[in-house]
Design an enzyme around this catalytic site. Sequence first.
Site, PDB file in Angstrom:
ATOM      1  N   CYS A   1      -5.435  -2.876   2.771  1.00 42.07           N
ATOM      2  CA  CYS A   1      -5.142  -2.767   4.203  1.00 42.07           C
ATOM      3  C   CYS A   1      -6.367  -2.880   5.120  1.00 42.07           C
ATOM      4  CB  CYS A   1      -4.372  -1.474   4.458  1.00 42.07           C
ATOM      5  SG  CYS A   1      -3.392  -1.521   5.992  1.00 42.07           S
TER       6      CYS A   1
ATOM      7  N   GLU B   1       0.846  -1.201   0.000  1.00 44.40           N
ATOM      8  CA  GLU B   1       0.000   0.000   0.000  1.00 44.40           C
ATOM      9  C   GLU B   1       0.881   1.249   0.000  1.00 44.40           C
ATOM     10  OE1 GLU B   1      -3.542   1.870   2.849  1.00 44.40           O
ATOM     11  OE2 GLU B   1      -2.001   0.579   3.733  1.00 44.40           O
TER      12      GLU B   1
ATOM     13  N   LYS C   1      -9.706   2.690  -2.054  1.00 44.07           N
ATOM     14  CA  LYS C   1      -9.899   2.045  -0.755  1.00 44.07           C
ATOM     15  C   LYS C   1     -11.260   2.398  -0.157  1.00 44.07           C
ATOM     16  CE  LYS C   1      -7.296   1.551   3.602  1.00 44.07           C
ATOM     17  NZ  LYS C   1      -6.105   2.071   4.328  1.00 44.07           N
TER      18      LYS C   1
END
Length: 258
Positions: free
Chosen positions: A144, A44, A110
């Site tokens: 994540c 990431e 995300k």
Amino acid sequence: MATELQIAIIQTSLFWENPEQNRKSISDKIDTISMETDMIVLPEMFTTGFTMSPQNIDKNEGKTTLKWMQEKARQQNSAIVGSIPFYTNGAYTNRLFFVEPNSQYHCYDKRHTFTLAGEDKVYRAGSERLIVNYKGFRICPLICYDLRFPVWARNTVDYDILIYVANWPKPRVTAWDTLLKARAIENMAYCIGVNRVGFDETGHEYSGHSAVYDTLGNDLCFSKKESVLTAKLSKEHISTTRNKLKFLADRDSFTLAP
């Protein structure tokens, strides 16, 4: 259509808010891969570290890095996957790019921004999941903090591979290990987790633990050190396991409200 997918994971330390230096460092590591590789996965925010100050970086850096990913994908004849801070339509996103060898790319913003660090105040959250059809494999890439939310990852569309790119800190790495394995088992899919190592400028330490788990939760590779990890994913393993253990046939059907 491939029956196997050879992958490489770049587990590396990152230079804080220094895209040019990170691209050079990661490029050097990619160039050490000698075997034919179908997909290379990076952490990431691999050009900056997990920064909450993207305004410190030129707004065009995202486009520069995308061009770099396209060049590396062509050179290596391999897909390149990873997320970066990306400025678009007047806002920053934590955007993952899946770049194919022919320069075609797909992107995912995300969904679950990390409120504990204030990511929700800096980066605009995404709202759509991405499924990439690549060499006969259906791939779902996530980022994540998404790992903590199993409903978002639930395999309602018969994907084969789940990817998490991350900057996951050492104090909570047990959760990382446990949830990656759980996502593989519950979705009967390969689960790839790519984390970074080292320290960032905020004092957070990262201990790696990048890994690949098969559909039964067995690890195919794992490391705590700066390294390039490799694994081979098999369509036969997926079909054999799913045909023998028909757990996905009993899954709940649902859709997510916007």
